[in-house]
Each structure stands twice: as C-alpha cells, then as structure tokens.
Design a protein around this motif. Structure first.
Motif, mmCIF file in Angstrom:
data_model
loop_
_atom_site.group_PDB
_atom_site.id
_atom_site.type_symbol
_atom_site.label_atom_id
_atom_site.label_comp_id
_atom_site.label_asym_id
_atom_site.label_seq_id
_atom_site.Cartn_x
_atom_site.Cartn_y
_atom_site.Cartn_z
ATOM 1 N N MET A 178 0.833 -1.207 0.000
ATOM 2 C CA MET A 178 0.000 0.000 0.000
ATOM 3 C C MET A 178 0.875 1.267 0.000
ATOM 4 O O MET A 178 0.616 2.216 -0.730
ATOM 5 C CB MET A 178 -0.898 -0.020 1.236
ATOM 6 C CG MET A 178 -1.770 1.200 1.373
ATOM 7 S SD MET A 178 -2.652 1.203 2.953
ATOM 8 C CE MET A 178 -1.349 1.685 4.083
ATOM 9 N N TYR A 179 1.945 1.246 0.818
ATOM 10 C CA TYR A 179 2.789 2.447 0.855
ATOM 11 C C TYR A 179 3.530 2.638 -0.460
ATOM 12 O O TYR A 179 3.808 3.768 -0.875
ATOM 13 C CB TYR A 179 3.754 2.397 2.050
ATOM 14 C CG TYR A 179 3.030 2.768 3.337
ATOM 15 C CD1 TYR A 179 2.504 4.034 3.516
ATOM 16 C CD2 TYR A 179 2.826 1.833 4.348
ATOM 17 C CE1 TYR A 179 1.803 4.378 4.656
ATOM 18 C CE2 TYR A 179 2.132 2.159 5.500
ATOM 19 C CZ TYR A 179 1.627 3.441 5.650
ATOM 20 O OH TYR A 179 0.919 3.780 6.780
ATOM 21 N N GLY A 180 3.857 1.518 -1.142
ATOM 22 C CA GLY A 180 4.462 1.635 -2.467
ATOM 23 C C GLY A 180 3.501 2.336 -3.417
ATOM 24 O O GLY A 180 3.897 3.220 -4.190
ATOM 25 N N LEU A 181 2.228 1.963 -3.340
ATOM 26 C CA LEU A 181 1.206 2.600 -4.178
ATOM 27 C C LEU A 181 1.102 4.094 -3.850
ATOM 28 O O LEU A 181 1.069 4.951 -4.745
ATOM 29 C CB LEU A 181 -0.142 1.917 -3.963
ATOM 30 C CG LEU A 181 -1.317 2.491 -4.745
ATOM 31 C CD1 LEU A 181 -1.202 2.170 -6.225
ATOM 32 C CD2 LEU A 181 -2.640 1.952 -4.217
ATOM 33 N N PHE A 182 1.076 4.406 -2.560
ATOM 34 C CA PHE A 182 0.984 5.816 -2.155
ATOM 35 C C PHE A 182 2.215 6.603 -2.633
ATOM 36 O O PHE A 182 2.106 7.751 -3.061
ATOM 37 C CB PHE A 182 0.882 5.947 -0.631
ATOM 38 C CG PHE A 182 -0.444 5.497 -0.060
ATOM 39 C CD1 PHE A 182 -1.576 5.426 -0.859
ATOM 40 C CD2 PHE A 182 -0.562 5.150 1.278
ATOM 41 C CE1 PHE A 182 -2.802 5.010 -0.340
ATOM 42 C CE2 PHE A 182 -1.786 4.740 1.815
ATOM 43 C CZ PHE A 182 -2.906 4.671 0.994
ATOM 44 N N SER A 183 3.370 5.954 -2.564
ATOM 45 C CA SER A 183 4.598 6.610 -2.986
ATOM 46 C C SER A 183 4.505 6.993 -4.469
ATOM 47 O O SER A 183 4.829 8.127 -4.860
ATOM 48 C CB SER A 183 5.757 5.642 -2.695
ATOM 49 O OG SER A 183 6.878 5.990 -3.396
ATOM 50 N N LEU A 260 11.521 9.717 -3.811
ATOM 51 C CA LEU A 260 10.707 8.498 -3.693
ATOM 52 C C LEU A 260 11.112 7.462 -4.735
ATOM 53 O O LEU A 260 10.896 6.266 -4.537
ATOM 54 C CB LEU A 260 9.217 8.846 -3.840
ATOM 55 C CG LEU A 260 8.630 9.717 -2.728
ATOM 56 C CD1 LEU A 260 7.232 10.215 -3.091
ATOM 57 C CD2 LEU A 260 8.576 8.940 -1.412
ATOM 58 N N LEU A 261 11.666 7.917 -5.856
ATOM 59 C CA LEU A 261 12.009 6.994 -6.950
ATOM 60 C C LEU A 261 13.474 6.581 -6.945
ATOM 61 O O LEU A 261 13.834 5.551 -7.537
ATOM 62 C CB LEU A 261 11.681 7.649 -8.299
ATOM 63 C CG LEU A 261 10.213 8.012 -8.552
ATOM 64 C CD1 LEU A 261 10.066 8.700 -9.907
ATOM 65 C CD2 LEU A 261 9.323 6.783 -8.494
ATOM 66 N N ASP A 262 14.326 7.369 -6.296
ATOM 67 C CA ASP A 262 15.772 7.126 -6.374
ATOM 68 C C ASP A 262 16.190 5.730 -5.905
ATOM 69 O O ASP A 262 17.039 5.088 -6.545
ATOM 70 C CB ASP A 262 16.542 8.201 -5.591
ATOM 71 C CG ASP A 262 16.386 9.584 -6.228
ATOM 72 O OD1 ASP A 262 15.916 9.655 -7.388
ATOM 73 O OD2 ASP A 262 16.714 10.582 -5.563
#
Ligand SMILES: NC(=O)c1ccc[n+]([C@@H]2O[C@H](COP(=O)([O-])OP(=O)(O)OC[C@H]3O[C@@H](n4cnc5c(N)ncnc54)[C@H](OP(=O)(O)O)[C@@H]3O)[C@@H](O)[C@H]2O)c1
Length: 297
Positions: A178-183, A260-262
């Motif tokens: 879920m946090y990956g989705l939010f990120s 968030l992507l690095d």
C-alpha cells in the motif's frame, strides 16, 4: 439465545475493539469487556456487555479473549498484568504488530498454558463483520479449530497456519504494498500539480484507470519471482532502468524531487551492472531479498 454461543472477552475498546464487541453482542455471544480508561463505548452497555474493572476478571470470564489494543506490544503489556488468567484460554491478538512480537507473545502465552492466535485486520471499523474486511490470523491450530468459526464472524477470515508470526508478516507486507502505491501516487500528482493541473481530475481520469489495469499483471509478475527465472513477460530490466531515469529527469525538470524513486533506480542500476538487464524487471526483487539470487549467465 446466548446458550450456544462462545463467551468472549474483548480487551481494548477503541474503534476496532468496540466494533468487535458490538458484533459479538449482536451475534448473541455473552461478551465481557475491559478498557484501560473507563466510560469507553457506552453503546455496548445497552447491548448487554459485561464491563469489568480488571484484566484478570475479563480474561477469566471467557474461553476466547480478543485483544484490540493500540499495538501488539500494548496487548502483551495488558495480558502481562494477569499472567495466571490466560491458562486454558485462547487469546486472539488483533492489534497490529511485527512478526517477532507475535512470536514472542505466543511463547509467553504457551508458558502460561494458553493458546495464542495473532491476527491482522484489513478493513476499517465500518466494514468489520462483513466480507469486505479480511481477518488474517495464524498460531495455535487447537485455538483455530476451537474458535475459527467465531473469528470468522468478524469478516473474511484466513488462517495461515501454526506460525504465530505469519499473519503479522502478511499484514505488514500488504501494508508495504500500500505504501508503495501511495509513494507512486505522491510522485505522480506532484508532477501534474507542478503545472497546476488539477490533481483530482488527473487521478480519476488518468492514474486510476491505469493502476486498475496494471494491477492485473501482478500475478504474472509474482510467478516470475516465484520461479526465480525472471523470464520476460512484459518488460525487461534495462528498458525500465531507462524509463525510470526519464521519469526522474522529467520530475526534476518540473522542480519535483525524486527521493521516492531514487532507491528503485539504484536497484535497477545495480541489477543491470550485475548483467541482469535482459531479465524481466521483476529481477529488482533479487536486489532486496535477504538471500542472493544468482544471475543466469
Ligand atoms: N482503526 C482502523 O481502521 C484499524 C484497521 C485495521 C487495524 N487496526 C489496528 O487495530 C488496533 C486498534 O486500533 P483502533 O483504531 O481501535 O485504535 P484506538 O481507537 O486508538 O484504540 C486503542 C486502544 O488501545 C488502548 N490502549 C492504548 N494504549 C494502552 C495502554 N498502554 N494500555 C492499555 N490499553 C491501551 C486504548 O485504551 P484507552 O481507551 O484507555 O486509550 C484503546 O482501547 C491497532 O493495532 C490498529 O493498528 C485499526
């Protein structure tokens, strides 16, 4: 009417505990409740809840004890105040916690001659008691055999086996997803917001349709990971390394940070450097697994 229903005790009458007690009461279980601070969940009194002052009295009252405190460490502290009372009881801890905490509490309950089940709730108080809430739990097979039906009154119940830590692991893993989705959501909306495009319109018209369709590829990606072969079904790692670089450059050009992507870029880069660029991009998982997955070449 109450005669055939297992007596239950609910420890902790916050949003979740109060709802659980209400479900049990409405389903006809004799229900004893305890909460640290008094006067919580007054609606339970009209439904016939028996309110007691101490944890010892509460645990002694029922065969099945449901704990819904703030977290597993708090559940453990609450139970520790009445160690002798847990003998012969089945304790189901539905507070959120880590697998190691669940296993530690399981060992403590076993030492005190009780049975322990640890669970995680995927849902909100409003959906508890309906099939829309999933209750994952694991631990004592005897406790599950004896009380599985009662636990299933709380939602779609899934028993994951005798390891008391496994439900907590699933719970944490689902939340990690879920946090990956939010990120991703945060990054995406920051990019369009940088041009003052309405985030709401972007989300509903563009992002949600795409995410809804992309979610269907997850089982194929999961199979790539389970096989440890990382055969390409959709896209290879090198292409995603380049794609993510572009997305980060576009973000920077808009004045949007790429923090968030690095980390994902770093993993893609490392895996390509290791010679895995022609593998499926699911190869990225081997960059974070605790055990090394050898390259094919
Ligand atoms: N709410 C949700 O949508 C949801 C969904 C899934 C899972 N969960 C999980 O369910 C658990 C309960 O959540 P909740 O929303 O019901 O929380 P909550 O409304 O904040 O209630 C917390 C409960 O824990 C008790 N508590 C806190 N510290 C304590 C202490 N030191 N000793 C004894 N009792 C203590 C509180 O007692 P007092 O009343 O005395 O403060 C209250 O009964 C959490 O682990 C949460 O992660 C919640």
């Amino acid at each position: 009417m109450n005669d055939n229903r297992t007596p239950v005790t609910v420890l902790g009458l916050g949003r979740i505990g109060a709802t659980i007690a209400e479900i049990f009461l409405r389903n006809g279980h004799p229900t004893t409740v305890w909460n640290r601070s008094s006067g919580k969940a007054a609606q339970l009194d009209e439904l016939g809840a028996v309110r007691v002052e101490t944890v010892g009295e509460a645990v002694a009252a029922s065969a099945l004890i449901v704990v819904a405190a703030a977290d597993t460490a708090t559940s453990a502290a609450v139970l520790a105040s009445a160690p002798d009372a847990v003998r012969g009881r089945t304790v189901v801890n539905l507070a959120t916690g880590r697998p190691d905490e669940a296993r530690e509490l399981a060992a403590w309950i076993a030492e005190h001659h009780g049975q322990y089940l640890d669970g995680g709730i995927l849902g909100v108080p409003q959906t508890l008691g309906t099939p829309d809430t999933m209750v994952m739990y694991s631990g004592s097979p005897e406790g599950q055999a004896e009380h599985g039906e009662t636990i299933a009154e709380l939602g779609t119940a899934k028993y994951l086996g005798s390891d008391a830590g496994l439900a907590a692991l699933h719970d944490m893993a689902v939340l990690a997803g879920m946090y990956g989705l939010f990120s991703g959501f945060f990054q995406a909306v920051a990019m369009v917001d940088s041009e003052s495009f309405p985030v709401g319109e972007f989300t509903e018209s563009f992002l949600m349709p795409w995410l809804r369709s992309i979610i269907d590829v997850l089982p194929t990606m999961a199979a790539e990971i389970d096989s440890r072969q990382f055969e390409v079904n959709f896209s290879d790692l090198a292409a995603n390394q380049a794609g993510l670089r572009n997305i980060r450059a576009a973000s920077r050009n808009q004045g949007v940070a790429t923090d968030l992507l690095d980390p994902l870029q770093r993993i893609f880069d490392e895996q390509v450097e290791l010679g895995n660029g022609a593998d499926s991009f699911t190869r990225a998982v081997s960059g974070i697994l605790g055990v090394a997955v050898p390259s094919k070449s």
